[in-house]
Write a protein that holds these residues in place. Structure first.
Motif, PDB file in Angstrom:
ATOM      1  N   PHE A   1      -5.065  -5.414   2.225  1.00  0.00           N
ATOM      2  CA  PHE A   1      -3.894  -5.966   1.570  1.00  0.00           C
ATOM      3  C   PHE A   1      -3.471  -4.941   0.525  1.00  0.00           C
ATOM      4  O   PHE A   1      -4.272  -4.595  -0.341  1.00  0.00           O
ATOM      5  CB  PHE A   1      -4.256  -7.298   0.913  1.00  0.00           C
ATOM      6  CG  PHE A   1      -3.083  -8.154   0.566  1.00  0.00           C
ATOM      7  CD1 PHE A   1      -2.625  -9.101   1.457  1.00  0.00           C
ATOM      8  CD2 PHE A   1      -2.430  -8.006  -0.646  1.00  0.00           C
ATOM      9  CE1 PHE A   1      -1.542  -9.908   1.139  1.00  0.00           C
ATOM     10  CE2 PHE A   1      -1.345  -8.801  -0.967  1.00  0.00           C
ATOM     11  CZ  PHE A   1      -0.904  -9.745  -0.072  1.00  0.00           C
TER      12      PHE A   1
ATOM     13  N   TYR B   1       0.602  -5.593  -4.496  1.00  0.00           N
ATOM     14  CA  TYR B   1       0.006  -6.788  -5.084  1.00  0.00           C
ATOM     15  C   TYR B   1       0.056  -6.731  -6.607  1.00  0.00           C
ATOM     16  O   TYR B   1       0.411  -7.712  -7.276  1.00  0.00           O
ATOM     17  CB  TYR B   1      -1.434  -6.933  -4.595  1.00  0.00           C
ATOM     18  CG  TYR B   1      -2.186  -8.100  -5.169  1.00  0.00           C
ATOM     19  CD1 TYR B   1      -1.858  -9.406  -4.828  1.00  0.00           C
ATOM     20  CD2 TYR B   1      -3.242  -7.901  -6.058  1.00  0.00           C
ATOM     21  CE1 TYR B   1      -2.567 -10.488  -5.357  1.00  0.00           C
ATOM     22  CE2 TYR B   1      -3.961  -8.968  -6.589  1.00  0.00           C
ATOM     23  CZ  TYR B   1      -3.605 -10.253  -6.244  1.00  0.00           C
ATOM     24  OH  TYR B   1      -4.306 -11.323  -6.764  1.00  0.00           O
TER      25      TYR B   1
ATOM     26  N   VAL C   1      -6.678 -14.173   4.995  1.00  0.00           N
ATOM     27  CA  VAL C   1      -6.125 -14.032   6.341  1.00  0.00           C
ATOM     28  C   VAL C   1      -6.142 -12.569   6.772  1.00  0.00           C
ATOM     29  O   VAL C   1      -6.524 -12.242   7.895  1.00  0.00           O
ATOM     30  CB  VAL C   1      -4.687 -14.597   6.401  1.00  0.00           C
ATOM     31  CG1 VAL C   1      -4.065 -14.321   7.771  1.00  0.00           C
ATOM     32  CG2 VAL C   1      -4.694 -16.093   6.103  1.00  0.00           C
ATOM     33  N   GLN C   2      -5.742 -11.688   5.847  1.00  0.00           N
ATOM     34  CA  GLN C   2      -5.721 -10.257   6.152  1.00  0.00           C
ATOM     35  C   GLN C   2      -7.124  -9.753   6.466  1.00  0.00           C
ATOM     36  O   GLN C   2      -7.327  -9.006   7.426  1.00  0.00           O
ATOM     37  CB  GLN C   2      -5.153  -9.483   4.956  1.00  0.00           C
ATOM     38  CG  GLN C   2      -3.685  -9.749   4.677  1.00  0.00           C
ATOM     39  CD  GLN C   2      -2.764  -8.912   5.540  1.00  0.00           C
ATOM     40  OE1 GLN C   2      -3.191  -8.084   6.309  1.00  0.00           O
ATOM     41  NE2 GLN C   2      -1.475  -9.160   5.411  1.00  0.00           N
TER      42      GLN C   2
ATOM     43  N   ILE D   1      -5.341 -16.701  -0.769  1.00  0.00           N
ATOM     44  CA  ILE D   1      -5.366 -17.173   0.613  1.00  0.00           C
ATOM     45  C   ILE D   1      -4.822 -16.123   1.566  1.00  0.00           C
ATOM     46  O   ILE D   1      -5.394 -15.872   2.631  1.00  0.00           O
ATOM     47  CB  ILE D   1      -4.558 -18.483   0.746  1.00  0.00           C
ATOM     48  CG1 ILE D   1      -5.251 -19.603  -0.021  1.00  0.00           C
ATOM     49  CG2 ILE D   1      -4.392 -18.862   2.214  1.00  0.00           C
ATOM     50  CD1 ILE D   1      -4.482 -20.900  -0.054  1.00  0.00           C
ATOM     51  N   GLU D   2      -3.711 -15.481   1.187  1.00  0.00           N
ATOM     52  CA  GLU D   2      -3.119 -14.500   2.092  1.00  0.00           C
ATOM     53  C   GLU D   2      -4.047 -13.318   2.319  1.00  0.00           C
ATOM     54  O   GLU D   2      -4.060 -12.709   3.389  1.00  0.00           O
ATOM     55  CB  GLU D   2      -1.760 -14.015   1.561  1.00  0.00           C
ATOM     56  CG  GLU D   2      -1.802 -13.333   0.197  1.00  0.00           C
ATOM     57  CD  GLU D   2      -1.622 -14.294  -0.957  1.00  0.00           C
ATOM     58  OE1 GLU D   2      -1.189 -13.838  -2.024  1.00  0.00           O
ATOM     59  OE2 GLU D   2      -1.903 -15.496  -0.779  1.00  0.00           O
TER      60      GLU D   2
ATOM     61  N   CYS E   1       6.740 -26.735   5.577  1.00  0.00           N
ATOM     62  CA  CYS E   1       6.486 -25.367   5.102  1.00  0.00           C
ATOM     63  C   CYS E   1       7.741 -24.519   5.247  1.00  0.00           C
ATOM     64  O   CYS E   1       8.092 -23.736   4.350  1.00  0.00           O
ATOM     65  CB  CYS E   1       5.339 -24.737   5.887  1.00  0.00           C
ATOM     66  SG  CYS E   1       3.805 -25.697   5.903  1.00  0.00           S
TER      67      CYS E   1
ATOM     68  N   GLU F   1       2.255 -17.282 -10.644  1.00  0.00           N
ATOM     69  CA  GLU F   1       2.817 -17.662  -9.347  1.00  0.00           C
ATOM     70  C   GLU F   1       3.504 -19.008  -9.503  1.00  0.00           C
ATOM     71  O   GLU F   1       2.890 -19.968  -9.974  1.00  0.00           O
ATOM     72  CB  GLU F   1       1.732 -17.761  -8.273  1.00  0.00           C
ATOM     73  CG  GLU F   1       2.277 -18.159  -6.906  1.00  0.00           C
ATOM     74  CD  GLU F   1       1.194 -18.443  -5.880  1.00  0.00           C
ATOM     75  OE1 GLU F   1       1.375 -18.061  -4.711  1.00  0.00           O
ATOM     76  OE2 GLU F   1       0.164 -19.051  -6.254  1.00  0.00           O
TER      77      GLU F   1
END
Length: 280
Positions: free
Chosen positions: A268, A273, A260-261, A256-257, A147, A207
């Protein structure tokens, strides 16, 4: 006192024992020989470790290779990787086909470090496309050095002309209903029907994870603000929630991010964004 790497007979697994007063290597060797003779891959790998490191036996790289190779043929991914490492250390140029073959098998058996080793070799040769492929798999398999190294590879940046040629399908006119249904079905919040402010309608987005065009995906971005009830029935306040909408099915999902937030009870930022990797 020195730590010893001791091979346990039970299950023919291995463990590290601290300050072991006595180690009966002869018994350990015998038990692993029986296991290896019965095609137990870990037993063969344990014997390889003994001969490679000189635990209770004279160091013998050739014998170690034989045992590791047998374990690898029994689909023990760690042994495949070890054979690759030995061949790599012995002679990088002469043994190239050999160590790449064993690293590849370790990777095919889903050992993250095996994929990482191949990726690193391609990175050193500046073959970023192939390096990214293997480092990405290593990362997905939980080998986090992969990663980290992925961050060193520049991501592909499509031109506006390329983006205009992408078929985004029909604009999701019913996106508000899609979002409401998503929150109700996906159980993102305790409250299945939270208050929603539809602040940012869908925009075309992309992306690219890797250095070439094939690593890109295309979707619609939207962002809403949500005020949901907590377990006590009170509202928690307005939280920005970024969303993705599939260009083919119009299925709504959470990046995904963002998951997590939200797990950390924080939002977020919608503004950032919606400005990142989007176009009109």
């Amino acid at each position: 006192m020195k730590k010893l790497f001791v091979f346990l007979a039970a299950g023919f697994s291995s463990a590290i024992l601290s300050c072991a007063p006595m180690v009966d290597y002869a018994q350990i060797k015998q038990q692993n020989e029986i296991a290896c003779g019965n095609n137990n891959a870990v037993g063969c790998r344990n014997l390889g470790n003994m001969y490679y490191n000189g635990y209770g036996v004279p160091k013998n790289v050739n014998l170690a290779l034989q045992y590791y190779d047998k374990a690898c043929n029994l689909n023990d991914a760690e042994s495949c990787n070890l054979v690759g490492i030995i061949y790599y250390r012995l002679d990088q140029q002469k043994n190239k086909d050999l160590y790449m073959k064993y690293f590849q098998k370790a990777c095919d058996l889903n050992l993250g470090v095996g994929c990482y080793n191949i990726g690193s070799i391609y990175m050193a040769k500046s073959n970023l496309k192939t390096a990214w492929k293997y480092l990405d798999k290593a990362c997905n398999l939980g080998y986090y050095q992969g990663c980290d190294d992925l961050k060193k590879i520049p991501k592909y940046k499509p031109t506006l002309e390329e983006l205009k040629k992408v078929d985004y399908g029909e604009y999701p006119k019913n996106w508000k209903k899609l979002v409401k249904d998503y929150f109700y079905d996906a159980e993102i919040f305790i409250d299945p029907e939270p208050k929603i402010k539809f602040k940012y309608p869908p925009k075309k987005a992309y992306e690219c994870k890797g250095p070439d065009k094939s690593s890109c995906r295309y979707f619609w971005k939207a962002c809403v603000k949500v005020n949901a009830r907590n377990r006590m029935g009170g509202y928690t306040g307005w939280t920005p929630v970024p969303l993705e909408i599939d260009i083919h099915t119009h299925k709504v999902s959470l990046p995904i991010e963002a998951k997590v937030q939200l797990m950390g009870n924080s939002g977020f930022p919608c503004d950032l964004y919606m400005k990142t990797n989007t176009f009109e």
